[in-house]
Design an enzyme around this catalytic site. Sequence first.
Site, short mmCIF file in Angstrom:
data_model
loop_
_atom_site.label_atom_id
_atom_site.label_comp_id
_atom_site.label_asym_id
_atom_site.label_seq_id
_atom_site.Cartn_x
_atom_site.Cartn_y
_atom_site.Cartn_z
N LYS A 11 1.22 -1.42 -0.13
CA LYS A 11 -0.57 0.14 -0.35
C LYS A 11 0.56 0.96 -0.26
O LYS A 11 0.70 2.20 -0.54
CB LYS A 11 -0.61 -0.41 1.47
CG LYS A 11 -1.84 -0.83 1.57
CD LYS A 11 -2.79 -1.82 2.38
CE LYS A 11 -2.33 -0.96 3.66
NZ LYS A 11 -1.43 -2.26 4.27
N ARG A 86 -9.76 0.84 8.99
CA ARG A 86 -9.56 -0.91 8.59
C ARG A 86 -10.13 -1.04 9.67
O ARG A 86 -10.64 -1.93 9.96
CB ARG A 86 -7.75 -0.69 9.88
CG ARG A 86 -6.68 -0.63 9.62
CD ARG A 86 -6.32 -0.46 10.83
NE ARG A 86 -4.66 -1.28 10.08
CZ ARG A 86 -3.23 -0.58 9.74
NH1 ARG A 86 -3.67 0.72 8.53
NH2 ARG A 86 -2.55 -1.65 9.39
N ARG A 125 11.62 -5.67 5.76
CA ARG A 125 11.86 -4.82 4.97
C ARG A 125 12.05 -3.60 6.14
O ARG A 125 12.93 -3.52 6.82
CB ARG A 125 10.89 -4.16 5.54
CG ARG A 125 9.85 -2.54 5.18
CD ARG A 125 8.44 -2.37 5.24
NE ARG A 125 7.95 -2.79 6.60
CZ ARG A 125 6.65 -2.52 6.96
NH1 ARG A 125 5.97 -1.93 5.39
NH2 ARG A 125 5.67 -3.01 7.64
N ARG A 158 11.39 -2.16 11.40
CA ARG A 158 10.24 -1.70 12.67
C ARG A 158 9.93 -2.25 13.35
O ARG A 158 10.54 -3.46 13.26
CB ARG A 158 8.62 -1.79 11.24
CG ARG A 158 8.74 0.14 10.98
CD ARG A 158 7.78 -0.09 9.72
NE ARG A 158 6.11 -0.61 10.16
CZ ARG A 158 4.95 -0.29 9.04
NH1 ARG A 158 4.97 -0.08 8.40
NH2 ARG A 158 3.97 -1.54 9.72
N ARG A 169 -1.15 -9.18 12.90
CA ARG A 169 -1.25 -7.92 12.71
C ARG A 169 -1.97 -8.34 11.56
O ARG A 169 -3.18 -8.11 11.27
CB ARG A 169 -0.35 -7.66 11.89
CG ARG A 169 0.63 -6.40 12.78
CD ARG A 169 2.01 -5.46 12.42
NE ARG A 169 2.13 -5.03 11.10
CZ ARG A 169 3.08 -5.05 10.03
NH1 ARG A 169 4.47 -5.43 10.54
NH2 ARG A 169 3.53 -4.05 8.84
P1 AP5 Z 1 4.69 -1.19 1.83
O1 AP5 Z 1 4.44 -0.78 0.77
O2 AP5 Z 1 5.07 -0.90 2.94
O3 AP5 Z 1 3.53 -2.49 2.25
P2 AP5 Z 1 2.40 -1.33 2.79
O4 AP5 Z 1 1.01 -2.25 2.40
O5 AP5 Z 1 2.00 -0.52 3.64
O6 AP5 Z 1 2.49 -2.62 4.87
P3 AP5 Z 1 2.40 -2.40 5.71
O7 AP5 Z 1 2.98 -3.44 7.01
O8 AP5 Z 1 3.17 -0.42 6.15
O9 AP5 Z 1 0.80 -1.85 6.64
P4 AP5 Z 1 0.29 -1.77 7.24
O10 AP5 Z 1 -1.31 -1.47 7.56
O11 AP5 Z 1 0.42 -3.40 8.65
O12 AP5 Z 1 0.83 -0.37 8.47
P5 AP5 Z 1 0.48 0.53 9.13
O13 AP5 Z 1 1.82 1.42 9.17
O14 AP5 Z 1 -0.89 1.37 8.43
O15 AP5 Z 1 5.73 -2.72 1.08
C1 AP5 Z 1 6.21 -3.74 2.06
C2 AP5 Z 1 7.24 -4.13 1.89
O16 AP5 Z 1 7.28 -4.88 0.90
C3 AP5 Z 1 8.47 -3.38 1.97
O17 AP5 Z 1 10.20 -4.18 1.59
C4 AP5 Z 1 8.86 -2.84 0.21
O18 AP5 Z 1 9.75 -2.29 -0.47
C5 AP5 Z 1 8.24 -4.40 0.11
N1 AP5 Z 1 7.50 -4.16 -1.75
C6 AP5 Z 1 6.37 -3.57 -1.95
N2 AP5 Z 1 5.93 -3.89 -2.99
C7 AP5 Z 1 7.00 -5.15 -3.41
C8 AP5 Z 1 6.37 -6.22 -4.75
N3 AP5 Z 1 5.66 -5.48 -6.48
N4 AP5 Z 1 7.59 -7.30 -4.42
C9 AP5 Z 1 7.90 -6.88 -4.36
N5 AP5 Z 1 8.02 -6.59 -2.60
C10 AP5 Z 1 6.93 -5.36 -2.65
O19 AP5 Z 1 0.82 0.43 10.40
C11 AP5 Z 1 1.15 -0.21 10.78
C12 AP5 Z 1 0.44 0.31 12.32
O20 AP5 Z 1 -0.21 1.24 12.96
C13 AP5 Z 1 -1.15 -0.78 12.79
O21 AP5 Z 1 -0.47 -2.40 12.77
C14 AP5 Z 1 -1.94 -0.38 14.04
O22 AP5 Z 1 -1.39 -1.06 14.51
C15 AP5 Z 1 -1.50 1.25 13.36
N6 AP5 Z 1 -2.35 1.59 12.29
C16 AP5 Z 1 -2.21 2.24 11.75
N7 AP5 Z 1 -3.33 2.67 11.16
C17 AP5 Z 1 -4.64 2.32 11.62
C18 AP5 Z 1 -5.73 2.67 11.74
N8 AP5 Z 1 -6.99 2.66 10.42
N9 AP5 Z 1 -6.16 1.72 12.59
C19 AP5 Z 1 -5.63 1.93 14.19
N10 AP5 Z 1 -4.43 1.56 14.31
C20 AP5 Z 1 -4.63 2.07 12.82
#
Ligand code: AP5
Length: 214
Positions: A11, A86, A125, A158, A169
């Site tokens: 994402k 979410r 990552r 992270r 997660r």
């Molecule tokens: P990346 O692009 O970072 O993937 P992502 O889907 O953004 O993954 P996240 O881990 O950031 O998502 P998340 O939803 O768990 O975390 P968030 O920060 O929102 O890519 C991941 C890896 O894959 C990278 O190494 C990248 O280089 C690689 N990659 C990408 N595309 C690729 C491809 N095509 N081929 C190969 N490799 C590839 O949330 C973190 C925490 O915050 C949550 O757990 C929660 O505690 C809190 N939080 C956030 N939002 C909320 C909410 N709305 N409500 C409540 N708590 C929340």
Amino acid sequence: MILMGPPGAGKGTQAKLLEKHFQVRHISSGDLLRGAVDQNTPLGQQAKRYMDHGELVPDDVLLGTIEERLRRDDSQGGFILDGFPRTVAQADALCGLLQMMNARIDDVTSILVPRDELVKRLSGRRTCRACGTMYHAIFDQPRVAGVCDRCQGELYQRVDDREETIRARLEVYDRQTAPVLNTYRERNLLREVDGIGSREQVFGRILAQVQKHG
Ligand code: AP5
């Protein structure tokens, strides 16, 4: 536009490409929360204990911050939401907020990636502390270990990218976030895109969907 998908689906990666392409703001709830944790604000102090365990931050902690971010001037030309909503309650809150702002959701894209691949991506990552560029410890290494190719910033892992937290997660996603997809499917806003392939290939698929339905 809303980008959805499990942790590691890409994402954040795709949102950055879309931000550049469409010249609209990428707003990541995870980045907002991590910024608050780094600055040790009251929001960050409350959020950290949930984030470190892979749990969702409660709505009463998060929703005000999202509203404040969406109401800023730089969001008025449109935005790409990454990581929000979410839960079904968050989707309802967003709907109400957008109505008040006289705005609407044009597109919800869900990126599909198999579970094994998600775990592989997240456990390897590495992210630049300074510019946010992402690398992978095995598949996408920087030229110098631990140093960003772009800005020479320090790369870090992270806290929630440890294997047992990744699994927590993914479970939270299945239980609390997957039902949100149905609400958008019923409103005929949901597009599903295969997230396997290079970043550019996935980006091409997302653009094709947006253009087809835009
Ligand atoms: P990346 O692009 O970072 O993937 P992502 O889907 O953004 O993954 P996240 O881990 O950031 O998502 P998340 O939803 O768990 O975390 P968030 O920060 O929102 O890519 C991941 C890896 O894959 C990278 O190494 C990248 O280089 C690689 N990659 C990408 N595309 C690729 C491809 N095509 N081929 C190969 N490799 C590839 O949330 C973190 C925490 O915050 C949550 O757990 C929660 O505690 C809190 N939080 C956030 N939002 C909320 C909410 N709305 N409500 C409540 N708590 C929340």
